[in-house]
Design a protein around this motif. Structure first.
Motif, mmCIF file in Angstrom:
data_model
loop_
_atom_site.group_PDB
_atom_site.id
_atom_site.type_symbol
_atom_site.label_atom_id
_atom_site.label_comp_id
_atom_site.label_asym_id
_atom_site.label_seq_id
_atom_site.Cartn_x
_atom_site.Cartn_y
_atom_site.Cartn_z
ATOM 1 N N TYR A 80 0.850 -1.201 0.000
ATOM 2 C CA TYR A 80 0.000 0.000 0.000
ATOM 3 C C TYR A 80 0.884 1.249 0.000
ATOM 4 C CZ TYR A 80 -4.221 2.699 1.160
ATOM 5 O OH TYR A 80 -5.295 3.575 1.147
ATOM 6 N N LYS A 85 -2.448 4.299 -2.593
ATOM 7 C CA LYS A 85 -3.362 5.120 -1.803
ATOM 8 C C LYS A 85 -4.206 6.029 -2.693
ATOM 9 C CE LYS A 85 -0.418 5.145 2.297
ATOM 10 N NZ LYS A 85 0.476 5.941 3.187
ATOM 11 N N SER A 164 -11.583 3.362 9.274
ATOM 12 C CA SER A 164 -10.413 4.091 8.797
ATOM 13 C C SER A 164 -10.204 5.413 9.528
ATOM 14 C CB SER A 164 -10.521 4.341 7.287
ATOM 15 O OG SER A 164 -11.653 5.130 6.986
ATOM 16 N N ARG A 168 -4.861 3.319 15.474
ATOM 17 C CA ARG A 168 -4.501 1.918 15.703
ATOM 18 C C ARG A 168 -4.940 1.435 17.078
ATOM 19 N NH1 ARG A 168 -1.005 -2.052 14.193
ATOM 20 N NH2 ARG A 168 -0.334 -3.367 15.915
ATOM 21 N N ILE A 194 -8.012 -3.565 1.667
ATOM 22 C CA ILE A 194 -6.769 -3.195 2.352
ATOM 23 C C ILE A 194 -6.662 -3.896 3.714
ATOM 24 C CG2 ILE A 194 -5.340 -1.284 3.187
ATOM 25 C CD1 ILE A 194 -7.158 0.574 1.505
ATOM 26 N N THR A 196 -4.777 -3.240 7.112
ATOM 27 C CA THR A 196 -3.996 -2.204 7.803
ATOM 28 C C THR A 196 -3.499 -2.756 9.144
ATOM 29 O OG1 THR A 196 -6.110 -1.254 8.552
ATOM 30 C CG2 THR A 196 -5.028 -0.204 6.688
ATOM 31 N N THR A 197 -4.265 -2.631 10.200
ATOM 32 C CA THR A 197 -3.840 -3.183 11.491
ATOM 33 C C THR A 197 -4.160 -4.672 11.612
ATOM 34 O OG1 THR A 197 -5.951 -2.714 12.591
ATOM 35 C CG2 THR A 197 -4.285 -0.963 12.592
ATOM 36 N N ARG A 223 -1.636 -4.278 1.063
ATOM 37 C CA ARG A 223 -1.157 -4.495 2.435
ATOM 38 C C ARG A 223 -0.176 -3.364 2.765
ATOM 39 N NH1 ARG A 223 0.240 -4.051 6.857
ATOM 40 N NH2 ARG A 223 1.068 -5.598 8.301
#
Length: 223
Positions: A80, A85, A164, A168, A194, A196-197, A223
């Protein structure tokens, strides 16, 4: 023909092969193709990130948490990066739905090669009614359809908060925003755009595992 991303004209290669065989339509220019950060060999075997070796620090932390073992792995096609993006922003938030064709072939190939022979249901990530109306489509369902499968809706979202927009720590410490509405007793691959965390897929994977699902994997475009 013009590139789906930058709209520059793409000239097909002309040689004897092009006369003797059926050529696939060229969807991207060379410049745009080179900007995709393809994940050929993931450094982390847990989350699929390209850098690292073995398990990354984040995956080691997951393995020490209450979510240990709920997710077998995450497999992703591209990193990513800044290019990705902008591409996702155009596709998901600005209504340029045709951009899905820019990475469709790579996504299909990665899924087929990695999950070949696995008899699994492809689970969609639910959106709130508000988000669905805002975007006009569910990106998870779009990727599953791209893979030639029908999305399975095992979950529904409890509220309207956008993941989003949460940090986190907020994602990890917050309560599960999903609930299971249909159990399944075969392996499941959760599909999204996607990773992300990793909190979203673990929320969902935990619900599935607690209700009879033997294995849960996740597959994402980026990723």
């Amino acid at each position: 023909m013009r590139c789906l991303i930058c709209f520059e004209q793409v000239l097909p290669k002309v040689d004897w092969t092009s006369f003797l065989t059926v050529q696939k339509p060229i969807k991207l220019c060379v410049s745009c193709m080179e900007k995709f950060a393809v994940i050929d060999e993931p450094g982390c075997k847990g989350c699929g990130r390209k850098d690292g070796n073995g398990l990354c620090f984040d995956c080691e932390r997951w393995n020490r948490s209450e979510y240990s073992g709920v997710l077998e792995e995450n497999v992703s096609v591209f990193g990513y990066n800044d290019f990705a993006k902008e591409l996702v922003a155009r596709w998901k938030y600005r209504g340029d739905f045709t951009l899905v064709h820019a990475f469709a072939e790579a996504v299909q190939t990665k899924y087929k090669n990695h999950f070949h022979g696995m008899d699994a249901e492809l689970g969609a990530i639910p959106l709130s009614v508000e988000r669905l109306l805002e975007r006009g489509f569910n990106q998870s369902e779009a990727v599953i359809t791209m893979l030639g499968a029908s999305p399975h809706h095992f979950f529904k979202r409890k509220g309207n908060e956008k993941q989003s927009k949460r940090g986190r720590v907020e994602r990890i410490m917050g309560e599960n925003p999903f609930e299971l509405i249909e159990s399944v007793e075969c392996p499941v691959v959760l599909v999204d755009d996607i990773y992300t965390t990793g909190m979203t897929v673990r929320h969902l994977a935990r619900l599935l595992r607690e209700n009879g699902c033997p294995r849960v994997h996740s597959f994402t475009v980026f990723r």
